[in-house]
Every structure is written in C-alpha cells, then in structure tokens.
Design an enzyme around this catalytic site. Structure first.
Site, PDB file in Angstrom:
ATOM      1  N   GLU A  64      37.371  73.446  77.748  1.00 40.75           N
ATOM      2  CA  GLU A  64      36.193  73.758  77.700  1.00 40.75           C
ATOM      3  C   GLU A  64      35.195  72.689  77.735  1.00 40.75           C
ATOM      4  OE1 GLU A  64      33.210  75.780  74.161  1.00 40.75           O
ATOM      5  OE2 GLU A  64      35.001  76.829  74.500  1.00 40.75           O
ATOM      6  N   SER A 120      38.370  83.405  71.056  1.00 41.03           N
ATOM      7  CA  SER A 120      37.428  82.966  72.161  1.00 41.03           C
ATOM      8  C   SER A 120      36.446  83.703  72.780  1.00 41.03           C
ATOM      9  CB  SER A 120      38.188  81.790  73.184  1.00 41.03           C
ATOM     10  OG  SER A 120      37.102  81.491  74.042  1.00 41.03           O
ATOM     11  N   HIS A 164      42.350  75.414  74.710  1.00 44.59           N
ATOM     12  CA  HIS A 164      41.118  75.996  75.503  1.00 44.59           C
ATOM     13  C   HIS A 164      40.108  75.393  75.329  1.00 44.59           C
ATOM     14  CE1 HIS A 164      37.684  78.809  75.204  1.00 44.59           C
ATOM     15  NE2 HIS A 164      38.247  79.554  75.995  1.00 44.59           N
ATOM     16  N   ASN A 165      39.605  74.930  73.953  1.00 49.59           N
ATOM     17  CA  ASN A 165      38.363  74.271  73.895  1.00 49.59           C
ATOM     18  C   ASN A 165      38.485  73.071  74.225  1.00 49.59           C
ATOM     19  OD1 ASN A 165      38.014  76.750  72.095  1.00 49.59           O
ATOM     20  ND2 ASN A 165      37.253  75.626  70.331  1.00 49.59           N
ATOM     21  N   LYS A 204      44.074  78.013  71.254  1.00 52.37           N
ATOM     22  CA  LYS A 204      42.793  77.985  71.179  1.00 52.37           C
ATOM     23  C   LYS A 204      42.157  76.577  71.377  1.00 52.37           C
ATOM     24  CE  LYS A 204      38.748  79.087  70.399  1.00 52.37           C
ATOM     25  NZ  LYS A 204      37.972  79.393  69.156  1.00 52.37           N
TER      26      LYS A 204
END
Length: 466
Positions: free
Chosen positions: A189, A128, A185-186, A182
């Site tokens: 985000e 990332s 995380h996105n 990940k």
C-alpha cells in the site's frame, strides 16, 4: 442475559464500524468501551441496528452478555494497550473463551501473545479497508490455530468484502501469520500510494497540469488495466475543491505524509528475512522525508529549486500510465516474494493464491490485477511474480516507459524514489552477472572472508597480500 453471538471491545472509528457491520449481518453483538459515554453514544446512534447491539458498562457485564463459548474482538491501539486489555479480560473468561486481536498489531507481538495464551483460545487477525471497509466489508487475514478460526469463520466470512460472491476472509496460518500478511499488505500500500503520488508530481510540476485535469487522467486510468481503489480515489482527491477557499483541495493540503508504523515494520522485517523490497523501502523513506518540511525548504533555498518543467512532448500521459503499470507489478512482486521468504522462515505455508484472492475486495490495495496474480501464484508459488507469463509480458511491454519516466524525471529534478527503486530492482533481477564479485573481492581484501570462483569451489582468497 447471554444472547450476543460475539463481543467487541473498543469503539473507536474502526471498532464502531466493525460492530455495526456485525450487527448488520444478523449477529447480535455486545460492546464495551473504556469510556462509558462513548458506548452510550454509539448505541444511541446505531439506528435500526440498536436492537442487535447490547451496550455494557463493565467488562463483567460484557462477558455475561455473550453466549458460551464466548468470542470477543479487541479493537484497541496496538502495543501495550492490547496486553493490558487481555490481562484485564482473561480472568473473567472460561478456558474455552476466545480472544481475537483485530487491531494493527506487530506480528511478533501476536506470536508472543499466542505463545503466552498456551491452550487458551487466541486469534490475531488483520483487517484492511479503513472505516468504510470495516463497516461494509473489509479484507480479513486470520492467524492462530485453525480450530479457533473455524469457531468464528461464519461471522468473519459474513462481514468480509465479497468478490464474485466469495468472502475476502481466509485463515493464513499459526500465530502471527495473519498480522504478518496484513503488514505486507500495508507495505505494498505504501509503495502503490507513493508511485501514484510520484506520477501526480510529474503531471503537476513537469507537465503543468491542473488538479482537475489530473483527476480526469486518474479517472480514465481507472477504466483501464490500472483499475484499482487507490487510482480511483486519487482521481477523486485531485478533482475535489476545498469548500473553505474554493481552491483545488490538493493545493491546501500540507506536503507531509502521516504513518502509523506498519510500513516501517514491513521494511524492518524484510531486512531480517533478507527479502528485497526496495520500492516499499523507498516509499517508507519518502514518508519520513516528507515530514522534514523545514529541512527541505532550507535545501531549496541553498541549492535552488530543480527545473521540474519537462519540454513539450518529453513524456505523454500514455507513457506515465505504462510506467505506473510496471511499477505496480514490481511492488506487488516484491511483497509476495517477502511472503514466500517468511513462509519458509517461520514454517507457515502461507497460501499465496488465497492471499491474492483476499485482497481482491475490501482492502486498500484491491486491484483488477489481483485475479491474474492469484492465478499466477497458484501455478507456481515459489516463482517471483514478475516471471509469471502474464506479468512478464506486461513488464516487457511497459518497462521501457518506466525507464523513460525515471530518466526524464532525474534529468529535470523530479524525485521518484519508489519508481526509481522499482526500475533498479527490475534491472538487477534481469542481470545474470552483476557486480557483487567486486564486493566479494573487497571483503576478502580487508577481512579475508573468502569467495567462490566461477570455475568451482568456495573459500578461495585473492593475491592481495602477495
């Protein structure tokens, strides 16, 4: 000649940046791209780093250029392209050569590929930070067998972002653990970006603020407790001027948000895990709705535009800042709670404090809050982050501001899907007796599903049929 420490396939934006980062950190690298001209152009433009890079024209040449035991990073589009590349590459490799998928893979695909690899070395790592992160230091989330991670950890730690001299690169667990982290995380985000956009909408439509003033506001917030990469760049976006028209940049950008699907994967998996992430779900829905430009325009023509404008002093910038603070904590809390559910479901033992530390630099959601989050998660990994003393205090101080913002926005037709969902989550999570008893009564009435009684026992039925 086998002199490269590592290989890389795929010289798109991210792959090219990552290859330069590897070379810049002193590791000779061999590269290959399906289009030879792309490889040649990349090498020609590498400048002083060209001597650290071996351009190759065939997969056979790439493999021959890497020192044994080999390690090759794939930076190709997620999906079938990864499977095709592995199928083409594996017959050329020795049994102890390592393939590393560093693209935006769905973690289920990574699990499948790890299983298919069997005893052949394979890693799936989440990377990332966008192009800048890939070039100068991303956040790296590793998945696969620990022994395979250890084989290349010197390279990955060297190229990763640093926070207080600590590399933002960690092994998360077996199989697709890295790509799962990940994905979460996105998802965070998506929610963080949406909440910032909603606050921008209040300033623009509800408070009649010009883009430059909005930019100054975000810049000021970035010097305070909201300090984060996304708040920082939001200020820069708002302050920018279009060189073609001279107008504020935001005024010439079409109101339709793109997405690559990673946020959608997060939401789908949350449903499978029964992990409540309403702010993240709302952010994904908001992106989908943003693409329906003609439908939204037809809705405005039919129902009329909402009033939008807030009466003077209805909300202050300080109230907006507090609301965004509360919303940010709630979306992170939902994301980490989902990681806990996945850890239990998949047997990964995902290291929550280390995940927070990996996200402190390099990645898109890096934030000043993550130090305190790492500490809180280290104290009790099973506790919802919003109940940790530090964040409970912040929510006690800021949730009324979130409530005011959501209420006033609703009264004046300003859509706040993510902030509203965050508030509903907060209120639900602090309600000791909710309304699901009515749902259980309904389910028993039409389907005889039974219910638990407050005075003990389960499998009871109501007097509906009598």
């Amino acid at each position: 000649m086998s002199n490269a420490r590592i290989g890389l396939i795929g010289l798109g934006t991210m792959g090219a940046a990552l290859a330069l980062n590897i070379a810049d950190n002193g590791f000779p690298i061999a590269v290959w791209n399906r289009t030879t001209a792309t490889t040649q152009e990349f090498h020609a433009g590498a400048g002083d780093l060209a001597g650290m890079i071996t351009p190759t024209e065939t997969l056979e040449e790439l493999v021959a250029s890497i020192a044994k035991p080999r390690a090759i990073i794939l930076m190709v589009p997620a999906g079938q392209a990864v499977d095709d590349q592995i199928a083409a590459l594996r017959p050329l490799l020795d049994d102890d050569d390592l393939i590393i998928d560093a693209g935006n893979a769905n973690f289920h695909d990574t699990n499948r590929r790890a299983d298919a690899a069997g005893d052949l070395p394979f890693l799936g790592i989440g990377v990332s930070g966008g192009e800048e992160g890939a070039r100068f230091g991303p956040s790296i989330m590793g998945g696969g067998k620990r022994a395979y991670w250890d084989r290349v950890s010197d390279v990955l730690n060297a190229i990763a972002a640093k926070h207080d001299d600590t590399a933002c690169a960690t092994w998360m667990g077996e199989g697709g653990a890295g790509h799962f982290v990940k994905a979460v995380h996105n998802g965070i985000e998506y929610a963080d970006m949406q909440m910032i956009a909603e606050v921008y909408g209040i300033m623009r439509d509800g408070m009649d603020m010009a883009p430059a003033a909005i930019g100054e506001t975000f810049a000021a917030w970035d010097d305070g407790p909201l300090k984060s990469y996304l708040v920082e760049i939001s200020g820069k976006v708002a302050a920018a001027t279009d060189p073609k028209t001279g107008k504020p940049m935001l005024e010439v950008i079409v109101d339709a948000a793109g997405q690559k699907g990673t946020g959608r994967w997060t939401v789908i998996e949350a449903q499978h895990l029964a992990a409540p992430i309403p702010a993240i779900e709302a952010a994904v829905v908001a992106r989908n709705l943003s693409s329906q430009l003609e439908t939204r325009q037809a809705g405005e023509a039919l129902f009329g535009a909402a009033p939008h404008h807030l009466p003077h002093d209805t909300l202050t910038l300080g109230t907006l800042e507090q609301a965004l603070m509360a919303g940010k904590i709630l979306c992170y809390a939902q994301g980490f709670d989902m990681i806990v559910k996945a850890s239990e479901s998949f047997g990964w033992a995902l290291p929550l404090p280390e995940i927070a530390k990996v996200w402190r630099a390099g990645c898109i959601i890096r934030s000043a809050m993550l130090d305190d989050m790492a500490t809180a998660l280290g104290e009790d990994t099973g506790r919802n982050l919003m109940f940790a003393p530090r964040f409970a205090t912040l929510l006690q101080e800021n949730h009324n501001a979130l409530r005011q913002v959501v209420a006033q926005a609703a009264l004046h037709g300003l859509p706040l899907p993510a902030l509203s969902s965050g508030l509903a989550y907060f209120d639900t999570m602090r309600t000791g007796r909710g309304t699901a008893n009515m749902i259980q009564g309904q389910r028993d009435f039409f389907g005889a599903h039974g219910f638990a009684r407050v005075d003990g026992g389960s499998g009871h039925h109501g007097p509906w049929g009598s």
